[in-house]
Design a protein around this motif. Structure first.
Motif, PDB file in Angstrom:
ATOM      1  N   TYR A 155      -5.430   9.584  -8.061  1.00 21.53           N
ATOM      2  CA  TYR A 155      -4.513   8.872  -8.964  1.00 21.53           C
ATOM      3  C   TYR A 155      -5.027   7.483  -9.331  1.00 21.53           C
ATOM      4  O   TYR A 155      -4.752   7.003 -10.428  1.00 21.53           O
ATOM      5  N   GLY A 156      -5.782   6.854  -8.459  1.00 17.45           N
ATOM      6  CA  GLY A 156      -6.408   5.585  -8.802  1.00 17.45           C
ATOM      7  C   GLY A 156      -7.448   5.768  -9.889  1.00 17.45           C
ATOM      8  O   GLY A 156      -7.471   5.052 -10.890  1.00 17.45           O
ATOM      9  N   ASN A 157      -8.331   6.748  -9.690  1.00 18.39           N
ATOM     10  CA  ASN A 157      -9.327   7.037 -10.715  1.00 18.39           C
ATOM     11  C   ASN A 157      -8.677   7.440 -12.033  1.00 18.39           C
ATOM     12  O   ASN A 157      -9.158   7.101 -13.112  1.00 18.39           O
ATOM     13  N   ASP A 208      -3.926   5.729   1.444  1.00 14.32           N
ATOM     14  CA  ASP A 208      -4.517   5.112   0.247  1.00 14.32           C
ATOM     15  C   ASP A 208      -5.864   5.745  -0.073  1.00 14.32           C
ATOM     16  O   ASP A 208      -6.182   5.996  -1.241  1.00 14.32           O
ATOM     17  N   TRP A 211      -2.221  -1.489  -7.870  1.00 17.57           N
ATOM     18  CA  TRP A 211      -2.746  -0.972  -6.605  1.00 17.57           C
ATOM     19  C   TRP A 211      -4.148  -0.391  -6.791  1.00 17.57           C
ATOM     20  O   TRP A 211      -5.057  -0.659  -5.999  1.00 17.57           O
ATOM     21  N   ALA A 212      -4.333   0.402  -7.841  1.00 15.83           N
ATOM     22  CA  ALA A 212      -5.624   1.040  -8.087  1.00 15.83           C
ATOM     23  C   ALA A 212      -6.729   0.003  -8.285  1.00 15.83           C
ATOM     24  O   ALA A 212      -7.839   0.158  -7.770  1.00 15.83           O
ATOM     25  N   LYS A 213      -6.430  -1.048  -9.021  1.00 20.36           N
ATOM     26  CA  LYS A 213      -7.434  -2.092  -9.260  1.00 20.36           C
ATOM     27  C   LYS A 213      -7.780  -2.823  -7.970  1.00 20.36           C
ATOM     28  O   LYS A 213      -8.952  -3.147  -7.728  1.00 20.36           O
ATOM     29  N   TYR A 241       0.849  -1.184   0.000  1.00 19.08           N
ATOM     30  CA  TYR A 241       0.000   0.000   0.000  1.00 19.08           C
ATOM     31  C   TYR A 241       0.890   1.241   0.000  1.00 19.08           C
ATOM     32  O   TYR A 241       2.113   1.149   0.099  1.00 19.08           O
ATOM     33  N   VAL A 301       1.196   1.274  -9.892  1.00 20.51           N
ATOM     34  CA  VAL A 301       0.056   2.127  -9.566  1.00 20.51           C
ATOM     35  C   VAL A 301      -1.235   1.491 -10.066  1.00 20.51           C
ATOM     36  O   VAL A 301      -2.254   1.472  -9.373  1.00 20.51           O
ATOM     37  N   TRP A 354      -6.111   7.374  -3.725  1.00 22.55           N
ATOM     38  CA  TRP A 354      -6.839   6.596  -4.740  1.00 22.55           C
ATOM     39  C   TRP A 354      -7.878   7.414  -5.515  1.00 22.55           C
ATOM     40  O   TRP A 354      -7.941   7.291  -6.759  1.00 22.55           O
TER      41      TRP A 354
END
Length: 286
Positions: free
Chosen positions: A215-217, A208, A241-243, A198, A238, A212
């Motif tokens: 940067y996840g989106n 996180d 991690w995002a998924k 993480y 990245v 998220w």
């Protein structure tokens, strides 16, 4: 360079209808109209919108509820920033900066007003004792990355996102400048996630939850329609991690609270109980 802008000696605001947010921007703060905020039955009252900054807080609250912490129950009211709800007197009383999200905690006397998404995350994590380590070294790492996000996201949103997606015209210089910074930030995250599960280590935390939604989106293609442009597939850590974060129930629930656009199963404009989210998620095609 032709048509080069020459700044005046003293800047003044001019009426400008161009750009998605131009109609609500002013060079001054404070309330523009009188309106009290509604108050629900729970001790935690959230006034927000499901932008990345808003998603941070609802994700944390839903993660806390998933742990069985009943005291984290909350009412979430929609603040439509496109219509200027953030400039109502009731909202300005909570956050004089007129930005979502804003939280009122009625479990203490006098009630506490908490604004700025990072401050709300830290307040709730400390209040309930979850998603932030107690041990000094680990806690410091979480705070390092939480404040990294608070300092970095404006370059992604107000910088890259504005000039790439929202500005009335596309200009090469600002798009190049902020694309460079957005990719540098993604590289920072990618190198960190190459060594840790993480963001701040091997434990899921408010770091996180803060990072998220931005940067996840972004790497999942849910922000600015810019995944291909920024070559997000090259940031493999990245993306992984995002998924993984996107599969968490608390994230799936929290990301749709105070959302009033998109597919019907993504919209929970107001949230007053778990059933409000359950009802919407049940409409999702199987």
């Amino acid at each position: 360079m032709k048509n080069q802008y020459v700044p005046p000696k003293v800047w003044t605001s001019e009426t400008d209808s161009s750009g998605q947010w131009a109609s609500i921007n002013r060079p001054y703060s404070g309330a523009r109209h009188e309106r009290e905020l509604p108050i629900g039955e729970h001790t935690l009252q959230l006034y927000s919108l499901a932008t990345p900054n808003g998603q941070k807080v609802t994700i944390l609250l839903e993660e806390l509820l998933a742990l069985g912490i009943k005291e984290a129950e909350y009412d979430a009211y929609l603040i439509n920033i496109g219509e200027g709800d953030q400039f109502a007197s009731g909202f300005v009383d909570i956050n004089p900066n007129s930005k979502i999200p804003a939280l009122v905690d009625h479990s203490v006397d006098p009630e506490l007003h908490v604004f700025e998404s990072g401050a709300i995350l830290l307040y709730l994590a400390d209040k309930f004792g979850h998603f932030i380590p107690r041990e000094l070294s680990a806690r410091t790492q979480v705070l390092n990355w939480l404040f990294w996000l608070q300092g970095s996201a404006p370059y992604l949103g107000g910088g890259f996102g504005h000039f790439y997606a929202y500005a009335p015209e596309k200009y090469e210089y600002p798009i190049n400048r902020f694309s460079m910074e957005a990719k540098r930030q993604l590289d920072v995250l990618d190198k960190q996630l190459a060594t840790t599960k993480y963001i701040a280590g091997n434990e899921y935390s408010i770091a996180d939850m803060a990072i998220w939604p931005w940067y996840g989106n972004l790497v999942l293609g849910n922000l600015y329609d810019a995944a291909e442009f920024l070559d997000v597939e090259s940031y493999v850590h990245v993306l992984e991690w995002a998924k993984e974060i996107a599969e968490r129930k608390g994230v799936q629930r929290g990301r749709i609270v105070n959302r009033s656009w998109g597919e019907p199963w993504e919209q929970v404009p107001e949230r007053h109980s778990a059933e409000d989210i359950d009802f919407i998620l049940d409409q999702q095609p199987k």
